[in-house]
Design an enzyme around this catalytic site. Structure first.
Site, mmCIF file in Angstrom:
data_model
loop_
_atom_site.group_PDB
_atom_site.id
_atom_site.type_symbol
_atom_site.label_atom_id
_atom_site.label_comp_id
_atom_site.label_asym_id
_atom_site.label_seq_id
_atom_site.Cartn_x
_atom_site.Cartn_y
_atom_site.Cartn_z
ATOM 1 N N ASN A 209 22.110 16.425 -1.172
ATOM 2 C CA ASN A 209 22.351 16.506 0.278
ATOM 3 C C ASN A 209 23.779 16.047 0.587
ATOM 4 O O ASN A 209 24.534 15.713 -0.328
ATOM 5 C CB ASN A 209 21.310 15.679 1.039
ATOM 6 C CG ASN A 209 21.343 14.227 0.612
ATOM 7 O OD1 ASN A 209 22.340 13.535 0.820
ATOM 8 N ND2 ASN A 209 20.280 13.748 -0.017
ATOM 9 N N PHE A 322 16.675 3.577 7.140
ATOM 10 C CA PHE A 322 17.452 4.491 7.971
ATOM 11 C C PHE A 322 16.585 5.729 8.203
ATOM 12 O O PHE A 322 15.744 6.059 7.369
ATOM 13 C CB PHE A 322 18.751 4.910 7.263
ATOM 14 C CG PHE A 322 19.916 4.005 7.553
ATOM 15 C CD1 PHE A 322 19.982 2.743 6.986
ATOM 16 C CD2 PHE A 322 20.957 4.425 8.375
ATOM 17 C CE1 PHE A 322 21.062 1.906 7.243
ATOM 18 C CE2 PHE A 322 22.043 3.593 8.640
ATOM 19 C CZ PHE A 322 22.098 2.334 8.077
HETATM 20 O O1 PMT Z 1 26.241 8.538 3.437
HETATM 21 P P1 PMT Z 1 26.874 8.943 4.750
HETATM 22 O O2 PMT Z 1 27.641 10.244 4.632
HETATM 23 O O3 PMT Z 1 27.690 7.836 5.358
HETATM 24 O O4 PMT Z 1 25.687 9.289 5.776
HETATM 25 C C1 PMT Z 1 24.860 8.266 6.244
HETATM 26 C C2 PMT Z 1 23.388 8.710 6.298
HETATM 27 C C3 PMT Z 1 23.232 9.840 7.285
HETATM 28 C C4 PMT Z 1 22.923 9.179 4.915
HETATM 29 C C5 PMT Z 1 22.574 7.440 6.735
HETATM 30 O O5 PMT Z 1 23.016 7.045 7.980
HETATM 31 C C6 PMT Z 1 21.067 7.748 6.771
HETATM 32 O O6 PMT Z 1 20.528 8.167 7.767
HETATM 33 N N1 PMT Z 1 20.335 7.514 5.637
HETATM 34 C C7 PMT Z 1 18.933 7.815 5.464
HETATM 35 C C8 PMT Z 1 18.752 9.277 5.242
HETATM 36 C C9 PMT Z 1 17.321 9.616 4.931
HETATM 37 O O7 PMT Z 1 17.028 9.874 3.811
HETATM 38 O O8 PMT Z 1 16.476 9.470 5.890
HETATM 39 P P2 PMT Z 1 14.883 9.789 5.725
HETATM 40 O O9 PMT Z 1 14.416 9.862 7.110
HETATM 41 O O10 PMT Z 1 14.667 10.962 4.847
HETATM 42 O O11 PMT Z 1 14.304 8.505 4.977
HETATM 43 C C10 PMT Z 1 13.852 7.348 5.676
HETATM 44 C C11 PMT Z 1 14.112 6.104 4.838
HETATM 45 O O12 PMT Z 1 13.303 6.136 3.654
HETATM 46 C C12 PMT Z 1 15.545 5.948 4.370
HETATM 47 O O13 PMT Z 1 15.892 4.586 4.457
HETATM 48 C C13 PMT Z 1 15.505 6.423 2.913
HETATM 49 O O14 PMT Z 1 16.467 5.740 2.109
HETATM 50 C C14 PMT Z 1 14.093 6.027 2.486
HETATM 51 N N2 PMT Z 1 13.498 6.938 1.473
HETATM 52 C C15 PMT Z 1 13.328 8.253 1.741
HETATM 53 C C16 PMT Z 1 12.718 9.061 0.793
HETATM 54 C C17 PMT Z 1 12.337 8.502 -0.431
HETATM 55 N N3 PMT Z 1 11.771 9.257 -1.374
HETATM 56 N N4 PMT Z 1 12.525 7.203 -0.675
HETATM 57 C C18 PMT Z 1 13.103 6.400 0.264
HETATM 58 O O15 PMT Z 1 13.288 5.206 0.030
#
Ligand code: PMT
Length: 397
Positions: A209, A322
């Protein structure tokens, strides 16, 4: 880091590395600091005071008793005004004088008169650097409470190879920021995840991504400045390795999970800024997948949810997630906060200009376990990192 309202006295002593002090000055003023520059006579032989004056917007101080400057600011006043005093480059001569309490010029009197933290960035020939007299002097200054940014290894201006090259301006800048930051995270061990994960299809291709790692790296740097021990578990990014931070490079979600789980017991806080792939190919081909037919169907399977796994631990650290969303920001983020058993979630609508992936800024909404919601304006990822850490500090009590 924002250095608005801080006064930094930058002392420049004579050496070929003076040109790097110009870059350091630029970084300090860009961060909003007021910079007062002191130059020794030898330093002015390498770069003129006019360069420092133009870039700092302030007159450069060169003499102990300058009637005009003394009336306006004076050496004691310089010492009093400083929030931090940085000597870069610091020669063996200047370090020798300071270690032995000599105060016979503007530099040495200002350093002796200040109660602000003092940072030394030495630069000299490798043999001088290793000389017992120098080693003793540096040690003495460390014992007196001065901080030192060690010089780097490499080719020196004198033609020798070895340690003695002035640290890079970004490294010195980072050390100045640490001196100016509140030390309110001392004693905390904070694990931050950053960047994307890569799920390989074959030796050449992967699913990933747009995460650049900027948000996570800003958090790691800010936490370290504020005194925390920081572990940064990072997916593949094109950012400089941060100094003084334990960096654990990973590629896939499974590798990230292993790296996090192996270290979580030692952590008081985990902040998951990484964009983890939710799915990975069921099969990774050992050979390059060849072009055959008009369609290629790739079967994917779920990756472990690392954050949800942390939320299920019986003794878990404070958890900050996040949420990168493209619609119903509040609804989706609140659902993730509850499902993953988090203390706080930073929701960003990645469709907004200036927010989310691969930009220097972000627009976030903070959601807390107790139902509180905080709407934030557009700000730099550095500013947001400090704000998130303020809230973390509050939650830690
Ligand atoms: O890296 P940059 O270019 O500065 O951009 C920042 C960002 C947009 C990546 C950051 O601000 C952000 O939003 N990060 C989380 C992105 C994401 O994966 O969101 P999600 O809604 O899919 O996941 C929710 C949370 O669960 C996140 O904290 C993620 O790290 C965690 N997760 C998700 C999937 C997974 N299999 N394991 C996880 O731990």
């Amino acid at each position: 880091m924002n250095l608005q309202g801080k006064t930094i006295v930058l002392v420049v002593t004579g050496g070929i590395a003076v040109y790097k002090a110009v870059e350091l000055l630029r970084l300090l003023t860009k961060a909003g600091a007021t910079v007062q520059v002191i130059m020794t006579r030898a330093a002015t032989e390498f770069v003129t005071p006019l360069t420092f004056q133009t870039l700092s917007g302030n007159p450069v101080h060169t003499e102990l008793f300058n009637l005009i400057q003394e009336q306006e600011i004076g050496h004691i006043s310089l010492a009093d005004r400083a929030d931090a005093l940085v000597i870069a480059p610091a020669t063996a001569n200047c370090i020798g004088k300071l270690a032995n309490g000599i105060a016979d010029d503007l530099l040495t009197t200002t350093v002796m008169a200040t109660t602000a933290p003092v940072l030394l960035a030495p630069a000299m020939n490798v043999n001088m650097y290793q000389h017992p007299a120098y080693r003793q002097n540096e040690q003495k200054l460390r014992q007196m409470g001065c901080q030192v940014v060690d010089p780097e290894q490499g080719e020196l201006a004198c033609g020798w190879q070895g340690t003695g090259r002035l640290a890079r301006p970004e490294v010195i800048f980072e050390a100045v920021c640490r001196l100016c930051a509140p030390q309110d995270l001392v004693g905390q061990t904070i694990l931050v995840t950053a960047g994307p994960t890569r799920e390989e299809l074959d030796p050449i291709r992967f699913i990933s991504n747009h995460s650049s790692g900027r948000m996570g790296y800003a958090l790691a740097r800010a936490a370290q400045r504020r005194g925390a021990r920081v572990i940064l578990v990072s997916g593949p990014v094109a950012l400089d390795r941060p100094t003084g931070i334990e960096l654990v490079p990973v590629a896939s979600a499974c590798q990230m999970q292993q790296a996090v789980m192996e270290r979580v017991e030692a952590c008081t806080v985990v902040i998951k800024a990484a964009a983890v792939a939710d799915y990975r190919p069921v099969q990774r081909s050992d050979q390059k997948i060849k072009k055959e037919g008009e369609r290629l169907v790739v079967e994917l399977e779920r990756n472990p949810d690392i954050l949800a796994g942390l939320g299920r631990l019986t003794r878990r650290p404070l958890l900050v997630g996040f949420a990168a969303e493209t619609g119903d920001l509040q609804g989706h983020a609140a659902a993730k906060l509850a499902a993953k058993n988090l203390d706080m979630i930073v929701a960003n609508d990645v469709t907004q200009e200036g927010a989310g992936f691969n930009v220097a800024t972000n627009i976030a909404r903070l959601l807390f376990r107790d139902g509180r919601v905080e709407e934030l304006a557009l700000m730099s990822k550095e500013e947001l990192a400090d704000l998130i850490l303020d809230r973390v500090r509050g939650l830690l009590g």
